[in-house]
Design a protein around this motif. Sequence first.
Motif, PDB file in Angstrom:
ATOM      1  N   GLU A  81       0.828  -1.206   0.000  1.00 39.16           N
ATOM      2  CA  GLU A  81       0.000   0.000   0.000  1.00 39.16           C
ATOM      3  C   GLU A  81       0.863   1.257   0.000  1.00 39.16           C
ATOM      4  N   ALA A  97       2.368   1.685  -3.547  1.00 34.69           N
ATOM      5  CA  ALA A  97       1.371   2.176  -4.494  1.00 34.69           C
ATOM      6  C   ALA A  97       1.113   3.664  -4.287  1.00 34.69           C
ATOM      7  N   ARG A 108       1.893   6.709  -7.009  1.00 38.27           N
ATOM      8  CA  ARG A 108       0.818   7.615  -7.436  1.00 38.27           C
ATOM      9  C   ARG A 108       1.184   9.073  -7.159  1.00 38.27           C
ATOM     10  N   ALA A 168       3.075   1.495 -10.400  1.00 37.03           N
ATOM     11  CA  ALA A 168       1.874   1.697  -9.591  1.00 37.03           C
ATOM     12  C   ALA A 168       0.892   0.541  -9.777  1.00 37.03           C
ATOM     13  N   ARG A 169       0.738   0.074 -11.030  1.00 35.84           N
ATOM     14  CA  ARG A 169      -0.147  -1.078 -11.268  1.00 35.84           C
ATOM     15  C   ARG A 169       0.393  -2.336 -10.592  1.00 35.84           C
ATOM     16  N   ALA A 202       2.211  -2.390  -7.924  1.00 31.50           N
ATOM     17  CA  ALA A 202       1.973  -2.221  -6.492  1.00 31.50           C
ATOM     18  C   ALA A 202       0.526  -2.531  -6.143  1.00 31.50           C
ATOM     19  N   ASP A 203      -0.406  -2.161  -7.016  1.00 31.04           N
ATOM     20  CA  ASP A 203      -1.815  -2.480  -6.777  1.00 31.04           C
ATOM     21  C   ASP A 203      -2.036  -3.994  -6.779  1.00 31.04           C
TER      22      ASP A 203
END
Length: 462
Positions: free
Chosen positions: A176, A179, A183, A224-225, A227-228
Amino acid sequence: MPLPRFLPVALATGLLAGCTSYQPKDLNPATSQAQLESRTLADSGLARFLSAHGSPAATEEWDLHRLTLAAFYLSPELDLARAQLAEAEANAQTAAARPNPSLNFTPGYNKDATGGVTPWILGYALDIPLELTGQRTYRTAEAKAQAEAARLHLASAAWLARTTVRRALTDLHAAEGTALVWRDQQPLLAQAAMIVEAQVKAGEVSPLEAAQSRIALNRALLAAREADRAVALARSRLAEAVGVPLAAIIGINVSFAGLSEPAAPLAPTEARRLAAQNRADLLAALADYAASQSALQGEIARQYPELTFGPGYQLDQGEGKWSLSLGLTLPIFHQNQGPIAAAQARRESAAAKFLSLQHRILAEVDRASAAYTSALGDLETVNAMRANLTQQAKTVLAQQTAGETSRLDLTRAQLELADNARAELEARSRVEQALTAFEDALQRPLAWPEDAWRKAARTTSN
């Protein structure tokens, strides 16, 4: 003497009165699946369990302590360990029981009987085993040691449940945070790309620099993707560790407090002593060794003759005759040498297993302690870098306000600060992971007082 004629009936009636009848218990995959998928952290039984162990159900945050208690209550792995403990305790009860006597009924018929004498011959014999060499004592001691090992295996399963929850919580925290950092970096990278593209149009820089800025932005989007996806996987692992479906985890208020904040650090000598003398899996291995000792004593006792004592009665054509027999096994062909040798080998194997495990534990403590110390040093270095980069960003901002530097220089300074935030997050995650490994090597939570941890550990056998 009419009583012996009815002796079998009387004995059968008494024996059947104490018998247990079979009760079927079906296991249906569809039913068990529905039960597992219906589990939730809002379960009323779980709420009572949490309240009974100092964690009020009204608390909205789910931190490591509450999630660990939930795992103690819901984890199927702990249910398995509890069932194995119940089996071991039943075996101890069986081992302590005295062997039952046996009744022999031998009817006969004399076809040549004359003179009005009944031709029937009714014989009764009772064989009572006499355990005079201590076999029951050794058998009971072995079973009790195995039950103690099962209790310690339950404690190990409870610790594994806590470690699994902590690792999943640590992974979720890192995912979290990562991510969020990526972002936060995207607007800065997009701004930098726009500035460089404007400079390319003005002929101030080459198109290569603009391409590199766009690549950096795209890499941030991909990161970021990723990390998601890591967040989703960590939530799934956390749900598995607690013993609930993924839907029960999504939407709850998870707290990461205390993941990297232990109590006062242990000295290496004290850490090694705690681990090498108090870990549940090590004590379970010690209990297994005690069981092997008792098993060896039992096999040695079996080399001596086993005795049976047998009173008997025979109603021979109307005449009552009493008898008394004494039987024993004759150690002619062997004196139980094979089972004794096997028991000795099992004892040596149990001792070697204990020493091997203790050696591995000491090495685990050394590695975990060194890794934790190194991770703390890395975090301290990254924190110092943050202070320098923060000051640098303030300086560049003042220069840009005064017109002494470009907007791109300010954006790059802010990106360096954001990169350091990601490095700080990674360093903190390594601290959390190293602390998890250190506690796992000790099998003891460093942030909990000793009496509180012992109380929580004992609840797993309730």
